[in-house]
Design an enzyme around this catalytic site. Structure first.
Site, mmCIF file in Angstrom:
data_model
loop_
_atom_site.group_PDB
_atom_site.id
_atom_site.type_symbol
_atom_site.label_atom_id
_atom_site.label_comp_id
_atom_site.label_asym_id
_atom_site.label_seq_id
_atom_site.Cartn_x
_atom_site.Cartn_y
_atom_site.Cartn_z
ATOM 1 N N LYS A 178 0.852 -1.205 0.000
ATOM 2 C CA LYS A 178 0.000 0.000 0.000
ATOM 3 C C LYS A 178 0.879 1.244 0.000
ATOM 4 O O LYS A 178 1.499 1.583 0.998
ATOM 5 C CB LYS A 178 -0.928 0.055 1.228
ATOM 6 C CG LYS A 178 -2.019 1.084 0.990
ATOM 7 C CD LYS A 178 -2.603 1.712 2.206
ATOM 8 C CE LYS A 178 -1.839 2.852 2.781
ATOM 9 N NZ LYS A 178 -1.746 4.070 1.936
ATOM 10 N N CYS A 287 13.859 10.752 6.612
ATOM 11 C CA CYS A 287 13.822 10.237 7.986
ATOM 12 C C CYS A 287 15.183 10.391 8.668
ATOM 13 O O CYS A 287 15.262 10.621 9.865
ATOM 14 C CB CYS A 287 13.408 8.774 7.971
ATOM 15 S SG CYS A 287 14.406 7.817 6.828
ATOM 16 N N GLU A 386 10.729 15.709 15.293
ATOM 17 C CA GLU A 386 10.985 15.632 13.847
ATOM 18 C C GLU A 386 10.105 16.659 13.123
ATOM 19 O O GLU A 386 8.903 16.717 13.356
ATOM 20 C CB GLU A 386 10.640 14.225 13.351
ATOM 21 C CG GLU A 386 10.913 14.052 11.876
ATOM 22 C CD GLU A 386 10.602 12.641 11.385
ATOM 23 O OE1 GLU A 386 9.492 12.146 11.617
ATOM 24 O OE2 GLU A 386 11.501 12.025 10.776
HETATM 25 P P1 NAD Z 1 2.507 8.283 7.876
HETATM 26 O O1 NAD Z 1 2.736 7.497 9.096
HETATM 27 O O2 NAD Z 1 1.508 9.381 7.927
HETATM 28 O O3 NAD Z 1 2.055 7.361 6.667
HETATM 29 C C1 NAD Z 1 2.831 6.285 6.232
HETATM 30 C C2 NAD Z 1 1.944 5.253 5.572
HETATM 31 O O4 NAD Z 1 1.063 4.718 6.564
HETATM 32 C C3 NAD Z 1 1.042 5.796 4.458
HETATM 33 O O5 NAD Z 1 0.971 4.848 3.423
HETATM 34 C C4 NAD Z 1 -0.298 5.940 5.147
HETATM 35 O O6 NAD Z 1 -1.381 5.846 4.259
HETATM 36 C C5 NAD Z 1 -0.267 4.752 6.084
HETATM 37 N N1 NAD Z 1 -1.178 4.844 7.239
HETATM 38 C C6 NAD Z 1 -1.634 5.952 7.872
HETATM 39 N N2 NAD Z 1 -2.439 5.601 8.897
HETATM 40 C C7 NAD Z 1 -2.481 4.257 8.931
HETATM 41 C C8 NAD Z 1 -3.127 3.294 9.765
HETATM 42 N N3 NAD Z 1 -3.901 3.675 10.783
HETATM 43 N N4 NAD Z 1 -2.922 1.980 9.519
HETATM 44 C C9 NAD Z 1 -2.122 1.585 8.505
HETATM 45 N N5 NAD Z 1 -1.503 2.441 7.671
HETATM 46 C C10 NAD Z 1 -1.669 3.758 7.876
HETATM 47 O O7 NAD Z 1 3.932 8.826 7.425
HETATM 48 P P2 NAD Z 1 4.274 9.758 6.199
HETATM 49 O O8 NAD Z 1 3.828 11.150 6.551
HETATM 50 O O9 NAD Z 1 3.780 9.142 4.950
HETATM 51 O O10 NAD Z 1 5.869 9.673 6.176
HETATM 52 C C11 NAD Z 1 6.672 10.479 6.940
HETATM 53 C C12 NAD Z 1 7.245 9.702 8.104
HETATM 54 O O11 NAD Z 1 7.927 8.542 7.630
HETATM 55 C C13 NAD Z 1 8.294 10.482 8.848
HETATM 56 O O12 NAD Z 1 8.085 10.365 10.233
HETATM 57 C C14 NAD Z 1 9.599 9.812 8.457
HETATM 58 O O13 NAD Z 1 10.634 9.955 9.391
HETATM 59 C C15 NAD Z 1 9.191 8.412 8.262
HETATM 60 N N6 NAD Z 1 10.146 7.716 7.386
HETATM 61 C C16 NAD Z 1 11.017 6.825 7.945
HETATM 62 C C17 NAD Z 1 11.957 6.164 7.159
HETATM 63 C C18 NAD Z 1 12.942 5.191 7.770
HETATM 64 O O14 NAD Z 1 13.571 4.454 6.999
HETATM 65 N N7 NAD Z 1 13.109 5.143 9.063
HETATM 66 C C19 NAD Z 1 11.988 6.405 5.789
HETATM 67 C C20 NAD Z 1 11.085 7.302 5.248
HETATM 68 C C21 NAD Z 1 10.157 7.953 6.060
#
Ligand code: NAD
Length: 492
Positions: A178, A287, A386
């Protein structure tokens, strides 16, 4: 406007069962870029059932690693053959500058090649284990976990998909991916490329959809054996709770607030270059961005002056324009969130040295100037939370012990960087930094061969390298009793 009315389930392009779609916008001018099919819980059920069938009865988990590897290589070739189109699509979807999108796509192809090698190495991996008790003969084998669900963010859309899809397929898992609702377009292209590469139906299913609906239904689905998630801490925490019910195998790659320690003996030009790259590439939506910079006091004033002068030179604009280094943020919501963090930082007493505003010549889209703060209160959200935008905080330190104390005083522990002409000091500091990734005399370079992931609130588990493959494998012991003698518990 692009029209993407179908989900990819069981090797077919299907309309969602409950007619629904969501809209995707071009961050450079806020125009409508695409209308995309939105998966509901019913579609998730269909996709998980398809993956389950493919895993339980299909050829994929039973193929040799070499045969799986050959298909992974064809996927890598397919990504490379479409590199330019995929890169442009990524820019229009995410906003990043085109050269960065081109790196991402090339890295995604490299990731499939890397896991093709590891898939081949799984053949004949069965390992006899010598036991102290010679009446037994034992061996250890590794087997695919089963049906994997991958939920990914928007900052590196195709690359984050590849970090999960490539190792999962190499291991023999079948999966449902997804993508983020902000950037679903290249994941759909990946489905096409895997189809053309000959991946059997049902092995990879791609479901664009909203997090609270498709994402939540997927991670809660009882047919899923493993959840691999990259995203924010609050969503990661919710997914961990959802996975707890069925004790699902999970790996979480979450946020960070990574420190960059610069000692006074560093080359100032190199320090400024890596600081700029460490926080401003991908608009700081990274991230592992080194968003907290700690500079030894003797270098502090000169470094701040140089950093601000160079930051002013960064060209901002549409990522498709040549020479642009900073594109728009991904969405209106992200722009508002980062702008609010900047305003709060100013209110909390941090010294704004440059940026903090929408550029006057870019009234459309979600642009934000690269922003530098100094003398940031250590208890402020600006220093501790962050931000996920082009905002760097710089503070001074007096000695190595203080630098380490300030660097490690964080709820996160994804990455850290240290710079000094004294390499012994760099190695010593690297070992004391609480982080899963430490860079010496650089910040951010990432390799498929090396483990990626964090400690503390930054997550659980590691992606990439051989560790990334472990996420999708279970380890099984097979122990045989070989003695002609009775065991002796009942028959004496
Ligand atoms: P997010 O948590 O808002 O969303 C990530 C994914 O989760 C999306 O596909 C979203 O649709 C899905 N999602 C949202 N609510 C959900 C739920 N209740 N159940 C299941 N899935 C759900 O994050 P974002 O805004 O898309 O990304 C930014 C974040 O990602 C930042 O905090 C960043 O640090 C982190 N990130 C981490 C890494 C790493 O390797 N550690 C890499 C990239 C991004």
């Amino acid at each position: 406007m692009l029209d993407r009315p179908h989900l990819y389930i069981d090797g077919q392009w299907l309309a969602p069962q409950q007619a629904g779609h969501f809209e995707v916008f071009d961050p450079s001018d806020a125009s409508l870029l695409a209308r995309v099919a939105a998966a509901s819980a019913a579609d998730v059920d269909l996709a998980v059932s398809a993956a389950r069938r493919a895993f339980d009865h299909g050829p994929w988990p039973r193929l040799s690693g070499a045969k799986r590897g050959a298909i992974l290589r064809r996927i890598a070739d397919g990504i490379r053959a479409n590199l330019e189109d995929l890169a442009v699509l990524e820019v229009r979807d995410n906003g990043k500058p085109l050269p960065e999108a081109q790196w991402d796509i090339a890295d995604a192809a490299g990731c499939f090649d890397f896991y093709a090698d590891l898939a081949e190495r799984l053949d004949g991996e069965e390992r006899p284990i010598a036991l102290a008790d010679a009446r037994f003969r034992a061996s250890v084998v590794r087997e695919p976990v089963g049906v994997a669900a991958a939920v990914i963010p928007w900052n590196y859309p195709l690359l984050m998909a590849s970090w999960k899809v490539a190792p999962a397929l190499a291991a023999g898992c079948c999966m449902v991916l997804k993508p983020s609702e902000l950037t679903p377009l290249t994941a759909l292209e990946l489905a096409r490329i895997t189809e053309a590469a000959g991946l059997p139906a049902g092995v990879l299913n791609v479901l664009p959809g909203l997090g609270g609906e498709a994402g939540a239904a997927l991670v809660e689905h009882p047919g899923v054996d493993k959840v691999a998630f990259t995203g924010s801490v609050p969503t990661g925490s919710r997914i961990m709770q959802a996975a707890a019910r069925d004790v699902k195998n999970i790996s979480l790659e979450l946020g960070g607030k990574s420190p960059f320690i610069v000692f006074a003996d560093s080359d100032i030009e190199a320090a400024v270059e890596w600081i700029l790259f460490g926080i401003f590439w991908n608009q700081g939506q990274v991230c592992s961005a080194t968003s907290r910079v700690l500079v030894e006091r003797a270098l502090y004033p000169a470094l701040l002056e140089r950093l601000v002068a160079e930051t002013h030179k960064i060209r901002i604009g549409n990522g498709l324009e040549p020479g642009v280094l900073l594109g728009p943020l991904v969405s209106a919501g992200q722009h508002a969130k980062v702008s609010a963090a900047i305003a709060q930082g100013i209110a909390d007493g941090a010294r704004l040295l440059c940026g903090g505003q929408r550029p006057a010549d870019l009234p459309e889209g979600w642009f934000l100037q690269p922003t530098v703060f100094a003398d940031v209160p250590l208890d402020s959200d600006l220093w501790r939370e962050e931000i996920f935008g082009p905002v760097v905080c710089v503070n001074p330190f007096d000695d190595e012990a203080e630098a380490l104390r300030l660097a490690n005083d964080s709820a996160f522990g994804l990455a850290a960087a240290v710079m000094s002409a004294d390499l012994e000091r760099c190695e010593r500091v690297a070992r004391k930094l609480q982080a899963g990734i430490v860079w010496i005399n650089c910040s951010q370079p990432t390799f498929s061969e090396l483990p990626w992931g964090g400690v503390k609130r930054s997550g659980i588990g590691r992606e990439l390298g051989e560790w990334g493959l472990d996420n999708y494998l279970e380890t099984k012991q097979i122990t045989r009793y070989e003695s002609a003698e009775p065991w002796g518990w009942y028959i004496k």
